[in-house]
Enzyme design. Structure first.
Site, PDB file in Angstrom:
ATOM      1  N   HIS A  24       5.269   8.340   6.587  1.00 11.27           N
ATOM      2  CA  HIS A  24       6.717   8.127   6.555  1.00 11.27           C
ATOM      3  C   HIS A  24       7.335   8.179   7.945  1.00 11.27           C
ATOM      4  CE1 HIS A  24       6.577   9.994   2.232  1.00 11.27           C
ATOM      5  NE2 HIS A  24       6.151   8.747   2.250  1.00 11.27           N
TER       6      HIS A  24
HETATM    7  C1  LIG Z   1      -0.379   4.020   2.993  1.00 10.57           C
HETATM    8  C2  LIG Z   1       1.101   4.226   2.784  1.00 10.57           C
HETATM    9  C3  LIG Z   1       1.539   4.887   1.642  1.00 10.57           C
HETATM   10  C4  LIG Z   1       2.904   5.085   1.445  1.00 10.57           C
HETATM   11  N1  LIG Z   1       3.339   5.582   0.249  1.00 10.57           N
HETATM   12  C5  LIG Z   1       4.654   5.545  -0.041  1.00 10.57           C
HETATM   13  C6  LIG Z   1       5.118   5.830  -1.353  1.00 10.57           C
HETATM   14  O1  LIG Z   1       4.341   6.086  -2.274  1.00 10.57           O
HETATM   15  N2  LIG Z   1       6.458   5.770  -1.578  1.00 10.57           N
HETATM   16  C7  LIG Z   1       7.351   5.460  -0.588  1.00 10.57           C
HETATM   17  O2  LIG Z   1       8.555   5.465  -0.841  1.00 10.57           O
HETATM   18  N3  LIG Z   1       6.938   5.206   0.670  1.00 10.57           N
HETATM   19  C8  LIG Z   1       5.612   5.195   0.940  1.00 10.57           C
HETATM   20  N4  LIG Z   1       5.195   4.830   2.185  1.00 10.57           N
HETATM   21  C9  LIG Z   1       6.206   4.561   3.233  1.00 10.57           C
HETATM   22  C10 LIG Z   1       6.995   3.279   2.988  1.00 10.57           C
HETATM   23  O3  LIG Z   1       6.187   2.290   2.418  1.00 10.57           O
HETATM   24  C11 LIG Z   1       7.590   2.823   4.324  1.00 10.57           C
HETATM   25  O4  LIG Z   1       8.436   3.830   4.825  1.00 10.57           O
HETATM   26  C12 LIG Z   1       8.429   1.562   4.206  1.00 10.57           C
HETATM   27  O5  LIG Z   1       7.689   0.550   3.595  1.00 10.57           O
HETATM   28  C13 LIG Z   1       8.890   1.134   5.602  1.00 10.57           C
HETATM   29  O6  LIG Z   1       9.599  -0.048   5.506  1.00 10.57           O
HETATM   30  P1  LIG Z   1       9.993  -0.848   6.825  1.00 10.57           P
HETATM   31  O7  LIG Z   1      10.785  -2.012   6.377  1.00 10.57           O
HETATM   32  O8  LIG Z   1      10.585   0.089   7.780  1.00 10.57           O
HETATM   33  O9  LIG Z   1       8.607  -1.303   7.477  1.00 10.57           O
HETATM   34  P2  LIG Z   1       7.391  -2.107   6.858  1.00 10.57           P
HETATM   35  O10 LIG Z   1       7.490  -2.198   5.386  1.00 10.57           O
HETATM   36  O11 LIG Z   1       6.161  -1.523   7.432  1.00 10.57           O
HETATM   37  O12 LIG Z   1       7.609  -3.592   7.385  1.00 10.57           O
HETATM   38  C14 LIG Z   1       7.441  -4.013   8.691  1.00 10.57           C
HETATM   39  C15 LIG Z   1       6.949  -5.448   8.636  1.00 10.57           C
HETATM   40  O13 LIG Z   1       7.132  -6.056   9.893  1.00 10.57           O
HETATM   41  C16 LIG Z   1       5.964  -6.760  10.241  1.00 10.57           C
HETATM   42  N5  LIG Z   1       5.925  -6.811  11.694  1.00 10.57           N
HETATM   43  C17 LIG Z   1       5.835  -5.762  12.534  1.00 10.57           C
HETATM   44  N6  LIG Z   1       5.860  -6.160  13.804  1.00 10.57           N
HETATM   45  C18 LIG Z   1       5.979  -7.496  13.782  1.00 10.57           C
HETATM   46  C19 LIG Z   1       6.061  -8.486  14.788  1.00 10.57           C
HETATM   47  N7  LIG Z   1       6.035  -8.153  16.088  1.00 10.57           N
HETATM   48  N8  LIG Z   1       6.172  -9.787  14.424  1.00 10.57           N
HETATM   49  C20 LIG Z   1       6.213 -10.126  13.116  1.00 10.57           C
HETATM   50  N9  LIG Z   1       6.124  -9.225  12.105  1.00 10.57           N
HETATM   51  C21 LIG Z   1       6.021  -7.928  12.444  1.00 10.57           C
HETATM   52  C22 LIG Z   1       4.850  -5.939   9.631  1.00 10.57           C
HETATM   53  O14 LIG Z   1       3.659  -6.667   9.525  1.00 10.57           O
HETATM   54  C23 LIG Z   1       5.465  -5.554   8.305  1.00 10.57           C
HETATM   55  O15 LIG Z   1       5.263  -6.534   7.332  1.00 10.57           O
HETATM   56  C24 LIG Z   1       3.838   4.631   2.422  1.00 10.57           C
HETATM   57  C25 LIG Z   1       3.393   3.955   3.559  1.00 10.57           C
HETATM   58  C26 LIG Z   1       2.046   3.742   3.745  1.00 10.57           C
HETATM   59  C27 LIG Z   1       1.591   2.985   4.961  1.00 10.57           C
END
Ligand SMILES: Cc1cc2nc3c(=O)[nH]c(=O)nc-3n(C[C@H](O)[C@H](O)[C@H](O)COP(=O)(O)OP(=O)(O)OC[C@H]3O[C@@H](n4cnc5c(N)ncnc54)[C@H](O)[C@@H]3O)c2cc1C
Length: 543
Positions: free
Chosen positions: A474
């Site tokens: 997280h």
């Molecule tokens: C293994 C795991 C288990 C988890 N379990 C849970 C759970 O059970 N419940 C829960 O609520 N949360 C859970 N989390 C946390 C939650 O999923 C994340 O906090 C949330 O998805 C973050 O969202 P975000 O939009 O910030 O980033 P992300 O969903 O990580 O999205 C970022 C996106 O940007 C893309 N990206 C990054 N850099 C670039 C670039 N330079 N150019 C183009 N694309 C790029 C990435 O590939 C990705 O697709 C878990 C996370 C993980 C990894």
């Protein structure tokens, strides 16, 4: 370099927040939206559909950035795994699927820090609008949103014993952990429906793939923002090593997540001037908070053996029982393969005087082991408890190591660096032990495998945590929202001092929410889209 057509908006990253932003901005058909996603796989990837696939994807570089932290004191000099989804849906496509909004107080705290529009009363309508959930009260829960949320069935026999034991230590069954109160023991609500993962790719993008004004490029790695003076006008990116660029007439919204969003800002010359210069990047805009304020839930895994057979998942994970589970999944979309690893959790207060829970234990009704880099369900029967301090206060940082976009950044967690986090985690471990020593769980509880009954003193236990804990995946806070000198975005998620640029993902959270971070990240995506569209409407009215 190929010059692509111009768009109204460019969204970088199709993760929990970015998929939502792109979906909402393209909804009316009035704007051309380009969505860039570095990952190549989509929601049809087999393991991204089957809930049990989390364990397969957690270290698979085909769908995961597979970062590692820098060794530090809090990790006993270890490098900790930092998995992050790299595919359509981002981390919502590889995560544990637990749906937890956090506490009202988390958002009220953000508002108290000066972020107007982020109190619980402000964000509640967004949570209600985004979710489709059958339980809980109408006042608090959403019925018709795009994100399908369901209750984990109470099917594993051990769960009934855990629930009964929790009741005896003052943690009664809570039918809605996202309801009026978080306290107690409750079944996890999950982004699973019909036995399939409900990522933001599935819920927000797949249904709108036909929109002519939403252009999605997969395998497109954003390498720098195009800045003209203090205005962001586009993105430089590469596809299969071929350099491209796209221009945004209105705004660029960076949704790369807590690791990659600050990295992209730094690669673009936005951040700490001295640090950027030392990495060979000419600073364009001094913003000292970029990459700072990294927070995460540090999580020791407490493990106990279970003496009686057929109470845990361990017995279902091999031989004819596994074949039976696979058949159950294929025919009905139910069973072990269709479940989150964390079906039940407790939320509690570690000390007197607190108004709301400050700790949680996520309960996995099985033991797992590492075989090489792969996590496997162990042969031995048992239970694993992920222990967390909810609003941990240790902060670290994420910074680029060089000007090379392909080089992973340096991730420094600095876990256990506050007294609050150290005393909190000790209390959580002791609560886990208390639970296991309470009837009717006690009667089936075997050996304490980790930390091990011989470790009792604070120092022994903290030492064990330092040497063994993982994160709960997280990371938040590295482009934090606020108005203090270390804030990166304002309360409308606009990057301070740069026009035409917002950040919308878990990195904008000033502090951790009390629980998992997917639901809050999706809410942030929804709220960002709302604010971007409001800006567009206001500009039109003014023109
Ligand atoms: C293994 C795991 C288990 C988890 N379990 C849970 C759970 O059970 N419940 C829960 O609520 N949360 C859970 N989390 C946390 C939650 O999923 C994340 O906090 C949330 O998805 C973050 O969202 P975000 O939009 O910030 O980033 P992300 O969903 O990580 O999205 C970022 C996106 O940007 C893309 N990206 C990054 N850099 C670039 C670039 N330079 N150019 C183009 N694309 C790029 C990435 O590939 C990705 O697709 C878990 C996370 C993980 C990894």
């Amino acid at each position: 370099m190929t010059d692509n057509a111009a768009y109204d908006y460019i969204v970088v990253g199709a993760g929990s927040a970015g998929a939502v932003v792109a979906s909402r901005l393209s909804e009316s058909g009035a704007y051309r939206v380009l969505l860039l996603e570095a990952g190549t796989k989509g929601s049809n990837h087999f393991w991204a559909r089957v809930p049990v696939g989390t364990s397969k994807m957690i270290d698979d570089p085909a769908v995961n950035w597979c970062y590692k932290s820098e060794p530090d004191e809090g990790s006993g000099g270890r490098r900790i795994d930092v998995p992050r989804g790299k595919m359509m849906g981002g981390s919502s496509s590889i995560n544990g699927m637990v749906y937890m909004r956090g506490q009202a107080q988390d958002y009220d705290h953000w508002a108290q820090l000066g972020n107007r529009g982020w109190s619980f009363q402000d964000v509640l309508p967004i949570f209600r609008r985004m979710e489709r959930y059958d339980g809980g009260s109408d006042k608090l829960r959403g019925r018709n949103g795009l994100l399908r949320v369901t209750d984990t069935p109470r099917k594993v026999p051990l769960l009934e014993k855990i629930i009964a034991a929790a009741g005896r230590i003052g943690l009664p069954f809570n039918p809605d952990l996202n309801g009026e109160t978080q306290e107690g023991i409750g079944m996890s609500q999950v982004t699973i429906s019909g036995g399939k993962r409900q990522s933001t790719a599935v819920c927000y993008l797949d249904p709108v793939r036909g929109r002519p004004n939403l252009i999605i490029e997969q395998g497109a790695m954003a390498e720098a923002l195009i800045l003209e003076g203090k205005r962001c006008v586009g993105v430089r990116y590469s596809v299969n090593g071929v350099a491209r660029q796209a221009r945004a007439a209105r705004e660029v919204i960076v949704c790369g997540g807590s690791i990659n969003s600050p990295k992209l800002l730094e690669l673009s010359g936005i951040g700490q001037g001295a640090l950027l210069r030392s990495r060979g990047i000419t600073p364009v805009h001094e913003l000292p908070g970029v990459g700072e304020n990294l927070r995460d839930h540090y999580s020791p895994r407490i493990k106990f053996a279970i003496k009686e057979r057929n109470l845990t998942f361990n017995d279902n994970a091999r031989g004819w029982r596994l074949a039976r589970e696979a058949l159950k999944y294929a025919l009905f979309g139910t069973g072990f393969l269709a479940s989150t690893a964390v079906p039940v959790r407790i939320y509690f207060r570690t000390r007197e005087g607190l108004e709301t829970p400050d700790a949680t234990i996520s309960i996995l009704p099985f033991l797992y082991e590492m075989v090489g880099r792969q996590r496997r369900v162990a042969k031995r029967q048992g239970i694993t408890m992920n222990a967390n301090v909810l609003r941990s206060e240790s902060t670290g940082s994420i910074h680029i190591k060089s000007a090379d976009p392909a080089e992973p950044p340096a991730i420094r967690f600095n876990f256990l660096s506050t007294e609050h986090d150290r005393t909190g985690i000790l209390a959580v471990i002791r609560k886990g032990r208390e639970l296991m020593a309470t009837s009717p769980l006690k009667e089936v509880t075997g050996e304490e495998i980790a930390p091990g009954a011989r470790l009792q003193s604070d120092e022994e236990l903290l030492d064990w945590v330092r040497n063994n804990a993982e994160t709960t995946y997280h990371p938040v806070g590295t482009c934090k929202m606020g108005s203090d000198p270390l804030a990166v975005v304002d309360s409308e998620l606009r990057v301070h001092g740069i026009e035409g640029l917002r950040v919308a993902d878990a990195s904008i959270m000033p502090t951790l929410t009390s629980g998992n971070t997917n639901a809050p990240a999706i809410m942030i995506g929804e709220k960002c889209a709302e604010m971007v569209l409001a800006t567009a409407t206001a500009r039109k009215a003014a023109a």
